[in-house]
Structures are given as structure tokens and as C-alpha cells.
Design an enzyme around this catalytic site. Structure first.
Site, PDB file in Angstrom:
ATOM      1  N   TYR A  66       0.817  -1.215   0.000  1.00 36.36           N
ATOM      2  CA  TYR A  66       0.000   0.000   0.000  1.00 36.36           C
ATOM      3  C   TYR A  66       0.851   1.265   0.000  1.00 36.36           C
ATOM      4  O   TYR A  66       0.450   2.291  -0.556  1.00 36.36           O
ATOM      5  CB  TYR A  66      -1.016  -0.035   1.152  1.00 36.36           C
ATOM      6  CG  TYR A  66      -2.162  -0.948   0.797  1.00 36.36           C
ATOM      7  CD1 TYR A  66      -2.192  -2.255   1.231  1.00 36.36           C
ATOM      8  CD2 TYR A  66      -3.155  -0.510  -0.075  1.00 36.36           C
ATOM      9  CE1 TYR A  66      -3.207  -3.118   0.817  1.00 36.36           C
ATOM     10  CE2 TYR A  66      -4.164  -1.361  -0.497  1.00 36.36           C
ATOM     11  CZ  TYR A  66      -4.190  -2.661  -0.043  1.00 36.36           C
ATOM     12  OH  TYR A  66      -5.178  -3.511  -0.475  1.00 36.36           O
ATOM     13  N   HIS A 118     -14.714   1.329  -2.228  1.00 39.11           N
ATOM     14  CA  HIS A 118     -13.650   0.442  -1.735  1.00 39.11           C
ATOM     15  C   HIS A 118     -12.683   1.160  -0.800  1.00 39.11           C
ATOM     16  O   HIS A 118     -11.560   0.694  -0.565  1.00 39.11           O
ATOM     17  CB  HIS A 118     -12.893  -0.182  -2.929  1.00 39.11           C
ATOM     18  CG  HIS A 118     -13.734  -1.113  -3.721  1.00 39.11           C
ATOM     19  ND1 HIS A 118     -13.389  -1.561  -4.979  1.00 39.11           N
ATOM     20  CD2 HIS A 118     -14.937  -1.702  -3.453  1.00 39.11           C
ATOM     21  CE1 HIS A 118     -14.341  -2.372  -5.438  1.00 39.11           C
ATOM     22  NE2 HIS A 118     -15.275  -2.470  -4.545  1.00 39.11           N
TER      23      HIS A 118
HETATM   24  N1  APR Z   1     -10.041   4.268 -20.161  1.00 41.48           N
HETATM   25  C1  APR Z   1     -11.103   3.466 -19.862  1.00 41.48           C
HETATM   26  N2  APR Z   1     -10.977   2.164 -19.493  1.00 41.48           N
HETATM   27  C2  APR Z   1      -9.725   1.655 -19.455  1.00 41.48           C
HETATM   28  C3  APR Z   1      -8.564   2.423 -19.762  1.00 41.48           C
HETATM   29  C4  APR Z   1      -8.768   3.793 -20.135  1.00 41.48           C
HETATM   30  N3  APR Z   1      -7.745   4.597 -20.415  1.00 41.48           N
HETATM   31  N4  APR Z   1      -7.469   1.626 -19.613  1.00 41.48           N
HETATM   32  C5  APR Z   1      -7.931   0.400 -19.228  1.00 41.48           C
HETATM   33  N5  APR Z   1      -9.282   0.417 -19.144  1.00 41.48           N
HETATM   34  C6  APR Z   1     -10.180  -0.659 -18.725  1.00 41.48           C
HETATM   35  C7  APR Z   1      -9.698  -2.072 -19.026  1.00 41.48           C
HETATM   36  O1  APR Z   1     -10.062  -2.481 -20.331  1.00 41.48           O
HETATM   37  C8  APR Z   1     -10.435  -2.891 -17.946  1.00 41.48           C
HETATM   38  O2  APR Z   1     -11.701  -3.318 -18.422  1.00 41.48           O
HETATM   39  O3  APR Z   1     -10.295  -0.597 -17.323  1.00 41.48           O
HETATM   40  C9  APR Z   1     -10.646  -1.884 -16.812  1.00 41.48           C
HETATM   41  C10 APR Z   1      -9.818  -2.109 -15.545  1.00 41.48           C
HETATM   42  O4  APR Z   1     -10.257  -3.311 -14.962  1.00 41.48           O
HETATM   43  P1  APR Z   1      -9.587  -3.859 -13.611  1.00 41.48           P
HETATM   44  O5  APR Z   1      -8.131  -3.775 -13.704  1.00 41.48           O
HETATM   45  O6  APR Z   1     -10.221  -5.193 -13.359  1.00 41.48           O
HETATM   46  O7  APR Z   1     -10.033  -2.800 -12.496  1.00 41.48           O
HETATM   47  P2  APR Z   1     -11.443  -2.609 -11.764  1.00 41.48           P
HETATM   48  O8  APR Z   1     -12.575  -3.058 -12.612  1.00 41.48           O
HETATM   49  O9  APR Z   1     -11.471  -1.238 -11.235  1.00 41.48           O
HETATM   50  O10 APR Z   1     -11.276  -3.637 -10.521  1.00 41.48           O
HETATM   51  C11 APR Z   1     -12.328  -3.710  -9.594  1.00 41.48           C
HETATM   52  O11 APR Z   1     -11.051  -5.151  -8.190  1.00 41.48           O
HETATM   53  O12 APR Z   1      -8.947  -5.588  -7.556  1.00 41.48           O
HETATM   54  C12 APR Z   1     -10.136  -5.105  -7.107  1.00 41.48           C
HETATM   55  O13 APR Z   1     -10.693  -3.594  -5.380  1.00 41.48           O
HETATM   56  C13 APR Z   1     -10.052  -3.679  -6.607  1.00 41.48           C
HETATM   57  O14 APR Z   1     -11.494  -1.803  -7.105  1.00 41.48           O
HETATM   58  C14 APR Z   1     -10.846  -2.908  -7.674  1.00 41.48           C
HETATM   59  C15 APR Z   1     -11.801  -3.950  -8.207  1.00 41.48           C
END
Ligand code: APR
Length: 243
Positions: A66, A118
Site C-alpha cells: 500500500y 472500496h
Molecule cells: N479508459 C477506460 N478504461 C480503461 C482504460 C482507459 N484509459 N485503460 C484500461 N481500461 C479498462 C480495461 O479495459 C479494464 O476493463 O479498465 C478496466 C480495468 O479493470 P480492472 O483492472 O479489473 O479494475 P477494476 O474493474 O477497477 O477492478 C475492480 O477489483 O482488484 C479489485 O478492489 C479492486 O477496485 C478494484 C476492483
């Protein structure tokens, strides 16, 4: 009419709008997403750094993870996607931004009708007396000790297996139920219950649009999609509404 024009036209006639964001909205600020190439979960095992069990077993290891993310958040700046959402908020009588992100960039961009589902990387609290501290200053000792009772402090982050903050979750659900337009921005929609907000909105009859360069687990259920980075798509939407 393409999805972009359909979205803009839906927003033009809406008075109640809500947005769910994920890590993708901060990607253009240099903050890694979780899944996919170069994602945080590629270099770290969830069970080692993001569960209460991991913290009980090795709090220093969890805090090293973190503290790295706090440094990233400290060095990051809101991008045009964050700024456009803060502007969009002012255009609608009812607007709520529900974010899964803990980086604080939405608030730094000026979003006010905001719930952090979160938690926040800026906040930590004592596991015994619950005293809270809030800053992004580098931490001298890991785990940091509580200034009041001396016990360990933990990040105020919702770890896997932990419930979401009650009020934030209730507000996010209510906004999804009453939204005429619901935007799903920069999330893979794989983590529940947050991803379920888009389903609540769709079930309640909202026009649900996804802003994400890639397809996600819920794409087939949505009214339309803008397959662009959010730092490009959101300012474009705002400009179209102001035209
Ligand atoms: N603009 C829009 N979307 C984007 C961009 C961008 N510039 N770059 C990447 N993405 C998209 C990817 O295609 C993907 O679908 O953002 C998404 C990110 O997905 P994750 O990495 O899975 O993140 P998230 O959905 O926020 O994860 C949810 O999981 O790990 C836990 O608590 C953590 O809050 C998090 C939760």
C-alpha cells in the site's frame, strides 16, 4: 445514430445520471489497473496483500504494497476523464459518482457527489481504538503505529471478503435504481457487489453505456459502448453536450 450520439442524446434529456468508475479511469494518470497486462494482480497475489488474513499474517508486507500505491497516488494527477466527470456532475439535478478507486483522484478533480465504495488510500485507522489518520505523506515505519494507543494501523481499504461501507453502498444502489442514464467507466465489471450496480440500473430501465477500450463481462447487457480511453471519451461527451 452511433452509440456516441445515442448517449449524448440520452444525457440531453436526462435529469438523473449516475456513474460507476474503476481503475481504467486512472490509467491515463499513470496508475496501474488490476487485471490485464501490467496489472497490479500480475505482480502481487491478492491473498498476500489484499485480505484481512494477509494483514494478520504479515502486516509489513501488506503495508509495503500500500505504501507503493500511496506513492503512485501522491505522484499522480487527475486526467481529463476525471475533470470531465466533475464538470458533468454540475449539469444534472441528480448525479452520483460511485467509484471503486481508492486513489482520491476524483475528489482531487473536484467531484463532490461521490462515494468511494472500496475506501481510500489516504486514510488508515487503528485496529484497536479506530483512531483515523488521513494523508499521503510517506510513512516512516511499516506498519504505522497508532499515536493514541500504539497498536497497528491498517489501510482504510475494503479488502476481499470484507463488506462495503454501508452508507456509500446504499447511496450507490439508490442512484443506480433512479438513474435515467448510467455510465460504466473503466471497470472490467468482474468484482461484486460493485459491478452489480450496472445490473441494478439496467433492470430499473436506465440507458446503460460503457466507456472502455475493451469489452467487459457485462458488455452484452448494455445499451451501447464507447470503445475509447475515458480521458478521450468523457471530454468529448462534455463538449458535445455543451455544443
Ligand atoms: N479508459 C477506460 N478504461 C480503461 C482504460 C482507459 N484509459 N485503460 C484500461 N481500461 C479498462 C480495461 O479495459 C479494464 O476493463 O479498465 C478496466 C480495468 O479493470 P480492472 O483492472 O479489473 O479494475 P477494476 O474493474 O477497477 O477492478 C475492480 O477489483 O482488484 C479489485 O478492489 C479492486 O477496485 C478494484 C476492483
Amino acid at each position: 445514430m452511433d452509440d456516441f450520439d445515442r448517449l449524448v442524446s440520452a444525457l440531453r434529456s436526462a435529469s438523473s445520471v449516475s456513474v460507476l468508475t474503476g481503475a481504467g479511469v486512472s490509467a491515463e494518470s499513470g496508475i496501474a489497473t488490476f487485471r490485464g497486462a501490467g496489472g497490479l494482480w500480475e505482480g502481487h497475489r491478492i491473498e498476500d496483500v489484499a485480505t484481512p488474513e494477509a494483514f494478520a499474517k504479515d502486516p509489513e508486507r501488506v503495508w509495503r504494497f500500500y505504501e507503493m500505491r500511496r506513492q503512485n497516488a501522491r505522484e499522480a494527477r487527475p486526467n481529463p476523464g476525471h475533470t470531465a466527470l466533475a464538470e458533468l456532475e454540475k449539469r444534472f439535478p441528480r448525479f452520483l459518482l460511485a467509484t471503486q478507486n481508492v486513489d482520491g483522484l476524483h475528489r482531487r478533480a473536484g467531484s463532490r457527489n461521490l462515494v468511494e465504495l472500496h475506501g481510500s488510500i489516504e486514510r488508515r485507522y487503528c485496529v484497536r481504538c479506530r483512531r483515523t489518520e488521513e494523508d499521503l505523506d510517506p510513512l516512516e515505519t511499516l506498519p504505522p503505529a497508532c499515536a493514541a494507543c500504539g497498536d497497528r494501523m491498517r489501510p482504510d481499504i475494503v479488502w476481499f471478503g470484507e463488506p462495503l461501507p454501508v452508507e456509500a453502498w446504499a447511496d450507490a444502489q439508490e442512484a443506480a435504481r433512479s438513474a435515467e442514464v448510467y455510465l460504466v467507466v473503466g471497470t472490467s465489471a468482474e468484482v461484486y457487489p460493485a459491478a452489480g450496480l450496472a445490473l441494478i440500473a439496467a433492470d430499473a430501465g436506465a440507458a446503460v453505456f460503457e466507456i472502455n477500450p475493451a469489452e467487459t463481462a457485462l458488455s452484452p447487457l448494455f445499451s451501447g459502448a464507447i470503445r475509447e480511453p475515458s480521458g478521450v471519451a468523457l471530454p468529448r461527451i462534455l463538449a458535445a453536450l455543451e455544443a
